[in-house]
Design a protein around this motif. Structure first.
Motif, short mmCIF file in Angstrom:
data_model
loop_
_atom_site.label_atom_id
_atom_site.label_comp_id
_atom_site.label_asym_id
_atom_site.label_seq_id
_atom_site.Cartn_x
_atom_site.Cartn_y
_atom_site.Cartn_z
N ASP A 1 10.62 2.96 -11.76
CA ASP A 1 9.23 3.21 -11.33
C ASP A 1 9.03 2.75 -9.89
O ASP A 1 9.51 1.68 -9.50
CB ASP A 1 8.24 2.43 -12.21
N ARG A 2 8.29 3.53 -9.13
CA ARG A 2 7.89 3.09 -7.78
C ARG A 2 6.55 2.39 -7.88
O ARG A 2 5.61 2.91 -8.48
CB ARG A 2 7.72 4.30 -6.84
N LEU A 3 6.46 1.21 -7.25
CA LEU A 3 5.25 0.40 -7.38
C LEU A 3 4.74 -0.06 -6.02
O LEU A 3 5.52 -0.29 -5.10
CB LEU A 3 5.53 -0.88 -8.20
N VAL A 4 3.42 -0.24 -5.93
CA VAL A 4 2.85 -1.04 -4.86
C VAL A 4 2.35 -2.32 -5.53
O VAL A 4 1.81 -2.29 -6.63
CB VAL A 4 1.71 -0.32 -4.11
N VAL A 5 2.58 -3.44 -4.85
CA VAL A 5 2.28 -4.74 -5.44
C VAL A 5 1.17 -5.42 -4.63
O VAL A 5 1.36 -5.68 -3.44
CB VAL A 5 3.53 -5.64 -5.43
N PRO A 6 0.02 -5.70 -5.24
CA PRO A 6 -1.02 -6.44 -4.51
C PRO A 6 -0.50 -7.78 -4.02
O PRO A 6 0.36 -8.39 -4.65
CB PRO A 6 -2.12 -6.65 -5.56
N PHE A 7 -1.05 -8.25 -2.90
CA PHE A 7 -0.56 -9.53 -2.37
C PHE A 7 -0.91 -10.69 -3.28
O PHE A 7 -0.22 -11.69 -3.30
CB PHE A 7 -1.08 -9.76 -0.94
#
Ligand SMILES: [Zn+2]
Ligand SMILES: [Zn+2]
Length: 384
Positions: free
Chosen positions: A80-86
């Protein structure tokens, strides 16, 4: 793996470090494909954030592909491609259950101030950051968002921090329509705040900075009027543009290394006496009309002196502030990106392979070569 390594103030290198591993059943390991360099990373680099330990890996704007998941992870899986909140948040505590993931009680329990943040000193939990080939993502079911196929890494990485933080800054202005909003700081977060202010109904947006190419960018990209504070008395200039009253709302998008007041810079930045210089914050109080709103996004360290709080009090201003609880904004902000209303990737002027992290930091910090936002591309150095 290769990863950034803080080597003391103004020095960052790329070194071999052990690969991260699953430490808790809810962890995932991400292969990082794109990691932003945030303006607040410069506060770390410049030694302004307490307990930034030598050898730390920076980076809290992370996009990548899941490599491995812990046995309790169900929402994401390998590939899975993810964006991760800081923000690292547990999703279940008192604050997380109220949407304030930036105030999570569980991911940095020894502090009453900040939750866990990737790569942001031991004052935010000592987590390794994502300016590396791999990163451990705790609570992998909770924080990250899966990326739709059509969304590129460069469109996704601003969603980790800069865009939601800028958006929240505009939202905290409480706009109802037609207001004049002044944004101090035309860096990435300030630019996102300007464009978000329009989306939320502002009638006029004014940018204040001293970096010419960034003011040009604000004019062109964010439709802002621009004031160079080295050319004009900034408060007078804003009053002149607002019938003498001041702006309806101001947004502070600078933080603890503001230029402007020589005395504040001397005491705050060079002597490090107050962990920074609050020039832009003070300008907000003076440039905001009576009854107006001051929205503070800039990052400040430990307690500061020399803040004109009396001015804010006497002017009955509303002051809103806070780290952005990124997660709650992601669905709506993704929509703006996908609909083309917020071309977030256009701010990313510079891309570097991980090995060139030092050059990337230097170019961004010195505002060379028209740099607005720089990202590192670990791995193959190409983006999705
Ligand atoms: Zn940041
Ligand atoms: Zn929590």
């Amino acid at each position: 793996m290769r990863a950034t390594s803080y080597e003391g103030p103004y020095r960052i290198a790329v070194k071999d470090k052990p690969d991260p591993r699953i430490e808790h059943p809810q962890d995932a390991i991400l292969r990082v494909t794109c990691a932003g360099i945030c303006g607040s990373d410069l506060h770390l680099l410049h030694g302004r954030v307490p307990d930034t330990r030598i050898g730390s890996t920076f980076g809290h704007e992370i996009v990548g592909v899941v490599e491995e998941v812990g046995p309790e992870v169900t929402a994401v899986s390998r590939g899975d491609r993810l964006v991760v909140p800081f923000n690292i948040s547990c999703g279940a505590c008192y604050f997380c259950s109220r949407g304030l993931t930036a105030c999570c009680e569980n991911t940095n329990p020894s502090s009453d101030v900040a939750c866990g943040v990737y790569g942001y000193s031991h004052t935010t939990g000592g987590y390794d950051g994502g300016q590396a080939e791999y990163v451990r993502v705790p609570f992998a079911d909770v924080d990250p968002m899966k990326l739709p196929d059509g969304l590129s890494d460069l469109q996704a990485v601003p969603l980790a921090d800069a865009y939601p933080t800028g958006y929240q800054g505009a939202e905290m202005c409480g706009l109802e329509g037609g207001e004049t909003v002044v944004v101090f700081g035309a860096g990435p977060v300030g630019l996102y705040a300007m464009r978000s202010a329009w989306l939320l109904g502002a009638g006029r947006v004014i940018a204040v900075d001293k970096v010419g190419y960034r003011l040009d960018f604000a004019r062109r990209w964010a439709g802002a009027e621009a004031i160079d504070f080295e050319d004009a008395d900034v408060i007078t200039a804003i009053k002149d543009l607002t019938d003498g009253r001041g702006a309806d709302a101001t947004i502070e998008a600078v933080g603890c290394e503001a230029a402007g007041s020589p005395m504040q810079r001397a005491i705050g930045v060079y002597v490090k006496g107050v962990a920074g210089s609050a020039t832009a914050l003070n300008w907000c109080f003076h440039a905001t009309k009576k009854g107006g709103t001051v929205s503070v996004l800039g990052v400040f360290g430990p307690p500061m002196a020399l803040v004109d709080f009396g001015t804010a009090m006497n002017k009955c201003q509303t002051i809103r502030t806070g780290q952005c609880s990124v997660k709650r904004y992601l669905p709506q902000l993704l929509e703006h990106v996908q609909a083309g209303r917020m071309p977030v990737e256009e701010l990313i002027t510079h891309r570097y392979p991980l090995e060139e992290a030092s050059r990337a930091y230097h170019t961004f910090a010195q505002k060379e070569d028209g740099c607005v936002k720089a990202v590192l591309l670990p791995g193959t150095g190409t983006v999705h």
